[in-house]
Design a protein around this motif. Structure first.
Motif, PDB file in Angstrom:
ATOM      1  N   ALA A  18      72.243 -42.401  13.853  1.00 43.70           N
ATOM      2  CA  ALA A  18      72.989 -41.398  14.840  1.00 43.70           C
ATOM      3  C   ALA A  18      71.999 -41.219  16.039  1.00 43.70           C
ATOM      4  O   ALA A  18      72.576 -41.404  17.238  1.00 43.70           O
ATOM      5  CB  ALA A  18      73.015 -39.993  14.102  1.00 43.70           C
ATOM      6  N   MET A  19      70.802 -40.878  15.847  1.00 46.63           N
ATOM      7  CA  MET A  19      69.817 -41.077  16.902  1.00 46.63           C
ATOM      8  C   MET A  19      69.829 -42.454  17.754  1.00 46.63           C
ATOM      9  O   MET A  19      69.586 -42.196  19.013  1.00 46.63           O
ATOM     10  CB  MET A  19      68.396 -40.543  16.181  1.00 46.63           C
ATOM     11  N   THR A  20      69.742 -43.384  17.248  1.00 45.17           N
ATOM     12  CA  THR A  20      69.757 -44.690  17.944  1.00 45.17           C
ATOM     13  C   THR A  20      71.021 -45.031  18.580  1.00 45.17           C
ATOM     14  O   THR A  20      70.966 -45.222  19.888  1.00 45.17           O
ATOM     15  CB  THR A  20      69.584 -46.037  17.006  1.00 45.17           C
ATOM     16  N   THR A  21      72.271 -44.383  17.995  1.00 43.42           N
ATOM     17  CA  THR A  21      73.302 -44.444  18.917  1.00 43.42           C
ATOM     18  C   THR A  21      73.424 -43.799  19.937  1.00 43.42           C
ATOM     19  O   THR A  21      73.783 -43.823  21.203  1.00 43.42           O
ATOM     20  CB  THR A  21      74.489 -43.974  17.770  1.00 43.42           C
ATOM     21  N   ARG A  22      72.917 -42.216  19.987  1.00 43.82           N
ATOM     22  CA  ARG A  22      72.894 -41.378  20.879  1.00 43.82           C
ATOM     23  C   ARG A  22      71.795 -41.964  22.050  1.00 43.82           C
ATOM     24  O   ARG A  22      72.538 -41.894  23.251  1.00 43.82           O
ATOM     25  CB  ARG A  22      72.363 -40.265  20.422  1.00 43.82           C
ATOM     26  N   ALA A  23      70.744 -42.469  21.684  1.00 41.85           N
ATOM     27  CA  ALA A  23      70.039 -43.231  22.713  1.00 41.85           C
ATOM     28  C   ALA A  23      70.607 -44.201  23.457  1.00 41.85           C
ATOM     29  O   ALA A  23      70.555 -44.449  24.664  1.00 41.85           O
ATOM     30  CB  ALA A  23      68.688 -43.786  22.186  1.00 41.85           C
ATOM     31  N   GLN A  24      71.817 -45.040  22.824  1.00 47.62           N
ATOM     32  CA  GLN A  24      72.293 -46.140  23.267  1.00 47.62           C
ATOM     33  C   GLN A  24      73.313 -45.694  24.380  1.00 47.62           C
ATOM     34  O   GLN A  24      73.498 -46.139  25.454  1.00 47.62           O
ATOM     35  CB  GLN A  24      72.949 -47.313  22.397  1.00 47.62           C
ATOM     36  N   GLU A  25      74.009 -44.639  24.020  1.00 43.78           N
ATOM     37  CA  GLU A  25      75.029 -44.053  24.843  1.00 43.78           C
ATOM     38  C   GLU A  25      74.316 -43.269  26.033  1.00 43.78           C
ATOM     39  O   GLU A  25      74.810 -43.753  27.275  1.00 43.78           O
ATOM     40  CB  GLU A  25      75.565 -42.901  24.110  1.00 43.78           C
ATOM     41  N   LEU A  26      73.355 -43.098  25.766  1.00 44.58           N
ATOM     42  CA  LEU A  26      72.457 -42.240  27.147  1.00 44.58           C
ATOM     43  C   LEU A  26      72.024 -43.332  27.946  1.00 44.58           C
ATOM     44  O   LEU A  26      72.157 -43.260  29.496  1.00 44.58           O
ATOM     45  CB  LEU A  26      71.339 -41.520  26.896  1.00 44.58           C
ATOM     46  N   ARG A  27      71.567 -44.338  27.562  1.00 41.32           N
ATOM     47  CA  ARG A  27      71.381 -45.536  28.249  1.00 41.32           C
ATOM     48  C   ARG A  27      72.444 -46.294  29.171  1.00 41.32           C
ATOM     49  O   ARG A  27      72.376 -46.510  30.253  1.00 41.32           O
ATOM     50  CB  ARG A  27      70.594 -46.893  27.488  1.00 41.32           C
ATOM     51  N   ALA A  28      73.467 -46.248  28.205  1.00 42.18           N
ATOM     52  CA  ALA A  28      74.642 -46.976  28.696  1.00 42.18           C
ATOM     53  C   ALA A  28      75.218 -46.000  30.162  1.00 42.18           C
ATOM     54  O   ALA A  28      75.831 -46.546  31.157  1.00 42.18           O
ATOM     55  CB  ALA A  28      75.883 -47.055  27.795  1.00 42.18           C
ATOM     56  N   GLU A  29      74.730 -44.581  30.083  1.00 45.16           N
ATOM     57  CA  GLU A  29      75.025 -43.687  31.348  1.00 45.16           C
ATOM     58  C   GLU A  29      74.276 -43.926  32.336  1.00 45.16           C
ATOM     59  O   GLU A  29      74.373 -43.334  33.386  1.00 45.16           O
ATOM     60  CB  GLU A  29      75.001 -42.420  30.840  1.00 45.16           C
ATOM     61  N   ASN A 359      63.666 -38.174  28.048  1.00 49.30           N
ATOM     62  CA  ASN A 359      64.294 -39.616  27.675  1.00 49.30           C
ATOM     63  C   ASN A 359      63.446 -40.351  26.894  1.00 49.30           C
ATOM     64  O   ASN A 359      63.340 -41.616  26.828  1.00 49.30           O
ATOM     65  CB  ASN A 359      64.389 -40.521  28.962  1.00 49.30           C
ATOM     66  N   VAL A 360      62.990 -39.659  25.718  1.00 51.23           N
ATOM     67  CA  VAL A 360      62.499 -40.520  24.507  1.00 51.23           C
ATOM     68  C   VAL A 360      63.279 -40.150  23.269  1.00 51.23           C
ATOM     69  O   VAL A 360      63.412 -38.854  22.992  1.00 51.23           O
ATOM     70  CB  VAL A 360      60.958 -39.973  24.404  1.00 51.23           C
ATOM     71  N   ALA A 361      63.753 -40.916  22.348  1.00 52.83           N
ATOM     72  CA  ALA A 361      64.392 -40.725  21.264  1.00 52.83           C
ATOM     73  C   ALA A 361      63.541 -40.929  19.985  1.00 52.83           C
ATOM     74  O   ALA A 361      63.112 -42.142  19.844  1.00 52.83           O
ATOM     75  CB  ALA A 361      65.298 -41.642  21.191  1.00 52.83           C
ATOM     76  N   VAL A 362      63.371 -39.855  19.258  1.00 53.09           N
ATOM     77  CA  VAL A 362      62.554 -39.886  18.164  1.00 53.09           C
ATOM     78  C   VAL A 362      63.555 -39.369  16.986  1.00 53.09           C
ATOM     79  O   VAL A 362      64.479 -38.672  17.315  1.00 53.09           O
ATOM     80  CB  VAL A 362      61.293 -39.098  18.110  1.00 53.09           C
ATOM     81  N   VAL A 363      62.994 -39.394  15.759  1.00 49.53           N
ATOM     82  CA  VAL A 363      64.118 -38.746  14.703  1.00 49.53           C
ATOM     83  C   VAL A 363      63.264 -37.519  14.095  1.00 49.53           C
ATOM     84  O   VAL A 363      61.971 -37.525  13.777  1.00 49.53           O
ATOM     85  CB  VAL A 363      64.338 -39.809  13.500  1.00 49.53           C
ATOM     86  N   MET A 364      64.047 -36.399  14.015  1.00 48.12           N
ATOM     87  CA  MET A 364      63.351 -35.283  13.486  1.00 48.12           C
ATOM     88  C   MET A 364      62.892 -35.324  11.946  1.00 48.12           C
ATOM     89  O   MET A 364      63.515 -35.955  11.460  1.00 48.12           O
ATOM     90  CB  MET A 364      64.317 -34.045  13.586  1.00 48.12           C
ATOM     91  N   GLY A 365      61.829 -34.921  11.645  1.00 48.78           N
ATOM     92  CA  GLY A 365      61.493 -34.533  10.243  1.00 48.78           C
ATOM     93  C   GLY A 365      62.486 -34.230   9.093  1.00 48.78           C
ATOM     94  O   GLY A 365      62.335 -34.738   8.126  1.00 48.78           O
ATOM     95  N   THR A 366      63.180 -33.249   9.690  1.00 49.37           N
ATOM     96  CA  THR A 366      64.011 -32.841   8.597  1.00 49.37           C
ATOM     97  C   THR A 366      65.004 -33.977   8.032  1.00 49.37           C
ATOM     98  O   THR A 366      65.461 -33.873   6.806  1.00 49.37           O
ATOM     99  CB  THR A 366      64.858 -31.697   9.215  1.00 49.37           C
TER     100      THR A 366
END
Ligand code: PLP
Length: 400
Positions: A18-29, A359-366
């Motif tokens: 999900a996080m990787t996809t979100r980062a890709q979407e923002l990059r596409a914008e 603009n940095v995508a990481v994944v939350m510990g939860t």
């Protein structure tokens, strides 16, 4: 009647995807996003492996194969287990699937009955608990925090085992922490397992080749050979040979279990791609000289990332023994407000604000069962890592 099952309702989608996809979407914008969320090497599959795949296509090796792997690949895997791990598995004790992920899933599907418990040390790879739920089992999560170097103790394991415990899932070096158990630490756990003969061990050795500073990888059956008749030793070519897209994983284990897993695979996907299987034969039997420079490269990236993160106010990042992840603690950032005006009360707030403001995508510990932390995958170029860690430093310095 609802179209989706109650079982599916208990399962969450993969947060890393999900996080990787979100980062890709923002990059596409058009945003300058650096994604440190995906768990795959950033370099190409070695040429000799690609050539083997092309040769397989040309030779017409493009048909169905035996359900859980061609004999040539099983032989190569048996040789790998003997050469690198000192383990003696016959081809009948080996299974090949579409990635380590399918192999793990097959094992759980083949063995779990409702109410069966699976002990999972946290932080854990995101898929373990959800796979257990999909297979009808009950995850029993054991928290191993920063104060214990993210490693479960023998006492914790002993306390988590009940008469319903079917499996322990063990992963060293770990995704998401990079923590690796030494042979002595592992012996502490295998001694506990010897006292509980009904518990099986599912060891996920995916990151075995990424071990740093002289840390020596060990797998449970190596440390305690008497566990062999109740251990599934899982591995794959994705991480070591930069072959994530080829989808080949494998395991060695007792024949009865392997047969059960084959039955699951035969009624779901059948064989993994024939072409990828031939590529994996080359990966395991061809030149291995590509592994060491990669290991060194990852080690220097780890050093860069750990040093830069520890300079970020409120962040504490231990030095991991392996894999290509770090899992820093951000307790010192909680209760503060970001430069962009967002209150940081959890690691989810932290990851979302970091993405929005820097603009940095990481994944939350939860997502990995332990908070407040975040995971960085440092399988990306040094220049990008430096830029990303600089942004994280700026973000943390801006917290008030
Ligand atoms: N196990 C761990 C700990 C992982 O990190 C991954 C991939 O991210 C896998 C298993 C699955 O790898 P694959 O299905 O590509 O073999």
């Amino acid at each position: 009647m609802a179209v989706l099952s109650a079982t599916l309702g208990r399962v969450k989608p993969s947060p890393t995807i999900a996080m990787t996809t979100r980062a890709q979407e923002l990059r596409a914008e058009g945003r300058d996003v650096i994604s440190l969320s995906a768990g795959e090497p950033d370099f190409d599959t070695p040429e000799n492996i690609k050539e083997a795949a092309i040769a397989a296509i040309r030779a017409g090796r493009t048909k169905y194969t035996a359900v859980d792997g061609i004999p040539e690949l099983k032989k190569a895997i048996a040789a790998k287990f003997a050469r690198e791990n000192g383990l003696d598995y016959s081809p009948a004790e080996i299974t090949v699937g579409t990635g380590g992920k399918q192999v793990l899933y097959n094992a759980l599907m083949a063995t779990l009955d409702p109410g069966d418990e699976v002990v999972i040390p946290a932080p854990y790879w995101v898929s373990y608990p959800d796979m257990v739920l999909l297979a009808g089992g009950t995850p029993v999560v054991v928290e191993a925090g920063l104060d214990q170097a993210f490693k479960m103790t023998p006492e914790q394991l002993d306390a988590a085992i009940t008469p319903r415990t079917k499996w322990l899932i063990f992963n060293s070096p770990s995704n998401p922490t990079g923590a690796g158990y030494s042979a002595a630490e592992l012996k502490g756990l295998t001694d506990v397992l010897m006292r509980h003969p009904h518990v099986w061990v599912l060891t996920d050795d995916m990151y075995e080749h990424l071990a740093f500073d002289g840390f020596t990888f060990a797998t449970p059956v190596q440390v305690e050979p008497r566990l062999k008749d109740r251990t599934l030793t899982v591995n794959g070519v994705s991480k070591a040979y930069a072959m994530t897209g080829w989808r080949i994983g494998y395991a060695g284990g007792p024949e009865e279990l392997i047969r059960g897993m084959r039955k699951v695979q035969s009624q779901s996907t059948s064989n993994p791609s024939s072409i990828s299987q031939w590529a994996a034969v080359e990966a395991l039997t061809g030149p291995q000289d590509f592994l060491e420079p990669n290991r060194r490269l990852f080690q220097s990236r780890r050093d860069l990332v750990v040093s830069m993160l520890n300079q970020a106010p409120g962040v504490s990042c231990p030095v991991p023994e392996g894999a290509f992840y770090v899992f820093p603690d951000i307790s010192g950032c909680l209760g503060k407000t970001s430069a962009g005006g967002r209150r940081i009360d959890s690691d989810t707030d932290f990851a979302e604000a970091l993405l929005d403001e820097e603009n940095v995508a990481v994944v939350m510990g939860t997502a990995f069962g332990l908070s407040p932390n975040f995971r960085i995958s440092y399988a990306t170029s040094e220049a990008e890592l430096e830029e990303a860690c600089g942004r994280i430093q700026r973000f943390c310095a801006g917290l008030r």
